[in-house]
Design an enzyme around this catalytic site. Structure first.
Site, short mmCIF file in Angstrom:
data_model
loop_
_atom_site.label_atom_id
_atom_site.label_comp_id
_atom_site.label_asym_id
_atom_site.label_seq_id
_atom_site.Cartn_x
_atom_site.Cartn_y
_atom_site.Cartn_z
N GLY A 206 0.79 -1.23 0.00
CA GLY A 206 0.00 0.00 0.00
C GLY A 206 0.82 1.28 0.00
O GLY A 206 0.27 2.37 0.02
N HIS A 207 2.14 1.18 -0.03
CA HIS A 207 3.00 2.39 0.08
C HIS A 207 4.17 2.32 -0.88
O HIS A 207 5.28 2.01 -0.46
CB HIS A 207 3.52 2.51 1.51
CG HIS A 207 4.04 3.87 1.85
ND1 HIS A 207 5.33 4.28 1.64
CD2 HIS A 207 3.42 4.94 2.40
CE1 HIS A 207 5.50 5.51 2.07
NE2 HIS A 207 4.36 5.93 2.54
N TYR A 208 4.14 2.62 -2.01
CA TYR A 208 3.01 2.79 -2.91
C TYR A 208 3.11 1.69 -3.94
O TYR A 208 4.22 1.43 -4.40
CB TYR A 208 3.08 4.15 -3.60
CG TYR A 208 3.16 5.30 -2.59
CD1 TYR A 208 2.02 5.75 -1.94
CD2 TYR A 208 4.37 5.91 -2.31
CE1 TYR A 208 2.09 6.80 -1.03
CE2 TYR A 208 4.43 6.97 -1.40
CZ TYR A 208 3.30 7.41 -0.77
OH TYR A 208 3.38 8.43 0.13
N ILE B 251 7.97 2.62 -1.68
CA ILE B 251 8.92 3.36 -0.84
C ILE B 251 8.67 2.93 0.61
O ILE B 251 7.53 2.89 1.06
CB ILE B 251 8.70 4.88 -0.97
CG1 ILE B 251 8.92 5.34 -2.41
CG2 ILE B 251 9.63 5.64 -0.02
CD1 ILE B 251 8.50 6.78 -2.66
#
Length: 142
Positions: free
Chosen positions: A49-51, A56
């Protein structure tokens, strides 16, 4: 110096929140510090979810990795063995670069002050010799 199984005997963190893979250097007698690293894999849960399109490592997890590095030092001291480490605060945090899948995140945390169950650590995280994160970490032990 310490592999993942030895680290798990010292600190309470476990997957997916265990963010230090190996300790390469440790001094707990005079200058109290630990040096280690985290191999950042594309399979880390936080990258989902990041990203997803440009993964990252979240900055807060870089700070957590530094805190865990300091925790290895603190909980290796005889007087603090078996205690539970807690964040008491974070000061002077700076992010200076990205941490992406495939990076080796080098971690260093020096304990600069301890008074009773409260202390301060100075942490620096780097990739390829370049600082990506630094922070002053306040901790409390229960």
């Amino acid at each position: 110096m310490l592999n993942i199984n030895e680290i798990k005997k010292i600190i309470p963190h476990r997957y997916p929140m265990l963010l230090i893979d190996r300790v390469t250097e440790m001094e707990i007698e005079e200058k109290q510090f630990v040096r280690g690293y985290k191999n950042v894999s594309a399979n880390e849960a936080f990258f989902q979810g990041h990203y997803p399109e440009e993964p990252i490592m979240p900055g807060v997890l870089q700070v957590e990795a530094l805190a865990q590095t300091g925790t290895v030092a603190i909980l290796s001291m005889e007087r603090f063995k078996g205690k539970t480490p807690l964040f008491a605060g974070i000061n002077k945090v700076r992010f200076k670069g990205k941490v992406v899948p495939g990076d080796k995140l080098d971690l260093y945390c020096e304990i600069i002050k301890i008074k009773g169950p409260i202390g301060i650590g100075k942490g620096i995280a780097s990739v390829d010799g370049k600082t990506v994160c630094e922070a002053e970490i306040l901790f409390a032990l229960q």
